[in-house]
Design a protein around this motif. Structure first.
Motif, short mmCIF file in Angstrom:
data_model
loop_
_atom_site.label_atom_id
_atom_site.label_comp_id
_atom_site.label_asym_id
_atom_site.label_seq_id
_atom_site.Cartn_x
_atom_site.Cartn_y
_atom_site.Cartn_z
N LEU A 148 0.83 -1.20 0.00
CA LEU A 148 0.00 0.00 0.00
C LEU A 148 0.86 1.25 0.00
N VAL A 149 1.94 1.26 0.78
CA VAL A 149 2.84 2.41 0.79
C VAL A 149 3.43 2.63 -0.59
N ALA A 150 3.86 1.55 -1.23
CA ALA A 150 4.43 1.69 -2.58
C ALA A 150 3.40 2.24 -3.56
N ALA A 151 2.16 1.78 -3.46
CA ALA A 151 1.11 2.27 -4.34
C ALA A 151 0.80 3.74 -4.08
N ASN A 152 0.77 4.12 -2.82
CA ASN A 152 0.51 5.53 -2.47
C ASN A 152 1.64 6.43 -2.93
N GLN A 153 2.87 5.95 -2.84
CA GLN A 153 4.00 6.76 -3.32
C GLN A 153 3.87 7.01 -4.83
N LEU A 189 2.52 10.70 -9.34
CA LEU A 189 1.70 10.99 -10.51
C LEU A 189 0.85 12.24 -10.29
N SER A 190 0.32 12.39 -9.08
CA SER A 190 -0.50 13.57 -8.79
C SER A 190 0.33 14.84 -8.87
N GLN A 191 1.58 14.76 -8.35
CA GLN A 191 2.45 15.93 -8.45
C GLN A 191 2.72 16.29 -9.92
N ALA A 192 2.97 15.27 -10.70
CA ALA A 192 3.25 15.52 -12.12
C ALA A 192 2.04 16.14 -12.81
N ARG A 193 0.86 15.66 -12.52
CA ARG A 193 -0.35 16.23 -13.13
C ARG A 193 -0.60 17.65 -12.64
N TYR A 194 -0.26 17.91 -11.36
CA TYR A 194 -0.44 19.27 -10.85
C TYR A 194 0.50 20.24 -11.56
N TYR A 233 -4.54 21.29 -6.86
CA TYR A 233 -3.63 20.97 -5.74
C TYR A 233 -4.36 20.16 -4.68
N LEU A 234 -5.67 20.25 -4.61
CA LEU A 234 -6.42 19.48 -3.61
C LEU A 234 -6.23 17.97 -3.83
N ASP A 235 -6.19 17.55 -5.11
CA ASP A 235 -5.95 16.14 -5.39
C ASP A 235 -4.56 15.72 -4.91
N THR A 236 -3.57 16.58 -5.17
CA THR A 236 -2.20 16.30 -4.72
C THR A 236 -2.13 16.25 -3.21
N LEU A 237 -2.84 17.18 -2.56
CA LEU A 237 -2.83 17.22 -1.10
C LEU A 237 -3.43 15.94 -0.51
#
Length: 506
Positions: A424-429, A434-439, A446-450
């Protein structure tokens, strides 16, 4: 002279016969001890995660010394320090000495207390009213000095323990001593488990603190990025506020964890009985191998009968049988004996001459007639205490079984939990990256990234907590199965003292 020698021989014969009757122990009113039947299943509930039980059930955890169970050298040293300096363990050791002294005190009642005394008396008588009449040869009116000397040796109120009252009191005290010895071993095993749990908890909290500080660094970088995007009109004020909120939240965690680490160190120093050197404290991570991960296989539930707390409960139960015997003996006559021999003379010479010798023998029988029900109440109390300790023994055994069953239940799933949590940690990382890249590309807010950032932080915290749970579970399982003692506390090491034969109520 011949008559006096016959009397002395008769008295000596009476004393000898009485002592022989006492030493023979002709009557003992204690009921025969019956060991309680086990009240627990023969196997643990659920799936046996350790495989098939071995052919020889002796290969159990209680045979594994704590130095072999703990792998980390620092943890071994901390446990050794605690065993030498912990105050509670020192008190438990002193309780053994106190119980041993009590046994010696009660044991002294089985033997006569012999004492001797020597006294001298000097007195002067005054003249009579007739005055000094020495000239006329009348010596009756002169003052006189008298002297006397006596010495005596003997014993007083020595109880002839015909019905076993004193012997049963001693037996009960011996069982109490054995129970206190087992209590000390229980305290030692508990101390070892507590020290290990505190040391591992300190390591986990340090790891959580390091994680929080690393997370703060990452969130500060995110805040700078959001501020820069806000300055160029790309990010909204809401994004800046959310980024700052995330930074302050992790700062709260850091402050709380700093206090928690300090409290963990205080708790560890307390159980260790001294201030530990910094080199003995864990680093800011859980050791890869602090304890043995695979305990001996196929442990049967009967191993719980060798747990020192179970043994202590049985010793106290065995002592109740002896207490019943002492309470029964109180209904019968109590025979005591006082005897003395010595010499006395009116002068200071010839004290040990045959004609100055004296002796006395005073047997006494106290027959209970009426006491308002006191003896009956004492007997009822002894029997009730036996029932109480029977229930206590069974409850102690059931509690031990439940502790091991709970530890086994967690042990059966904790490795799967850790494996899943690591994934789960690996998946969340990956989701967070990916969220940072899309942001940065402007495709996500930024809410999705947060959200991904907070999810990753939580999963990393849970991973540390589950690893801690696995290590403490191994310590708990080791402790609850009776491990951790320097010497195995079993019936072969601490045999139950033999008790009296069965006897009817008075």
């Amino acid at each position: 002279m011949r008559h006096r020698c016959s009397s002395c021989t008769l008295a000596l014969g009476f004393v000898t016969a009485a002592l022989m009757v006492t030493l023979a122990g002709c009557v003992n009113l204690a009921p025969e001890y019956e060991s309680p039947a086990p009240v627990i299943p023969g196997v643990w509930p659920g799936v046996d995660i350790y495989g098939t039980p071995p052919a020889k059930p002796g290969a159990d955890v209680s045979m594994l010394g704590w130095r072999d169970f703990f792998i980390d050298d620092r943890l071994r040293e901390v446990v050794s320090t605690a065993l030498s300096h912990n105050r509670d363990l020192a008190v438990a050791t002193l309780n053994i000495a106190a119980a041993r002294a009590q046994v010696a005190d009660i044991n002294a009642d089985l033997f006569p207390s012999i004492s001797s005394s020597t006294s001298a008396t000097f007195s002067r008588s005054g003249r009579t009213a007739g005055g000094d009449d020495t000239a006329s040869g009348n010596l009756a009116n002169q003052s006189a000095i008298s002297e006397s000397l006596s010495t005596e040796i003997g014993f007083s109120s020595y109880e002839l323990d015909i019905f076993g009252r004193l012997r049963n009191q001693r037996a009960a005290a011996v069982q109490s001593l054995l129970a206190t010895t087992a209590d000390r071993r229980t305290a030692q095993i508990s101390l070892i488990g507590e020290v290990a749990a505190n040391w591992l908890t300190l390591a986990a909290d340090k790891a959580l603190l390091a994680l929080a500080r690393n997370t703060l660094t990452n969130r500060l970088a995110s805040l700078r990025l959001v501020n820069a995007r806000h300055d160029y009109g790309i990010a909204s004020g809401s994004d800046v506020a959310n980024a700052r909120s995330a930074v302050e939240a992790v700062r709260v965690d850091i402050a709380s964890l700093v206090a928690q680490v300090a409290q963990d160190e205080n708790a560890l120093n307390l159980v260790a009985g001294t201030t530990l050197a910094p080199g003995l404290l864990p680093e800011a991570r859980l050791p890869e191998q602090a304890v043995i991960e695979r305990l001996p296989a196929g442990v049967p539930s009967e191993v719980l009968l060798d747990r020192p707390d179970v043994i202590a409960a049985e010793y106290r139960l065995a002592g109740d049988y002896a207490s019943i015997g002492a309470a029964r003996a109180a209904f019968f006559p109590r025979i005591s004996l006082t005897a003395a021999t010595g010499w006395a003379t009116r002068g200071l010479t010839g004290l040990f001459a045959d004609n100055n010798r004296s002796w006395s023998v005073t047997p006494q029988i106290d027959v209970p007639i009426f006491d308002g029900g006191s003896r009956a109440a004492q007997l009822a109390l002894a029997r009730i205490q036996r029932e109480i300790d029977t229930q206590t023994y069974e409850q102690t055994l059931r509690t031990a079984f439940r502790e091991v069953a709970d530890a086994l239940a967690l042990r059966a799933t904790i490795d799967d939990q850790i494996t899943s949590q690591t994934a789960l940690v690996a998946a969340n990382q990956r989701s967070y990256r990916l969220s940072q890249a899309r942001y940065r590309a402007g495709t996500d807010s930024y809410l999705d990234t947060l959200i991904e950032q907070r999810t990753l932080y939580t999963s990393q915290q849970n991973a540390i907590q589950r690893r801690l749970a696995r290590e403490i579970n191994l310590v708990t399982l080791y402790k609850t199965l009776g491990g951790g003692d320097l010497a195995r506390s079993s019936r072969s090491a601490l045999p139950l003292a033999p008790l009296a034969d069965d006897a009817p109520d008075p």
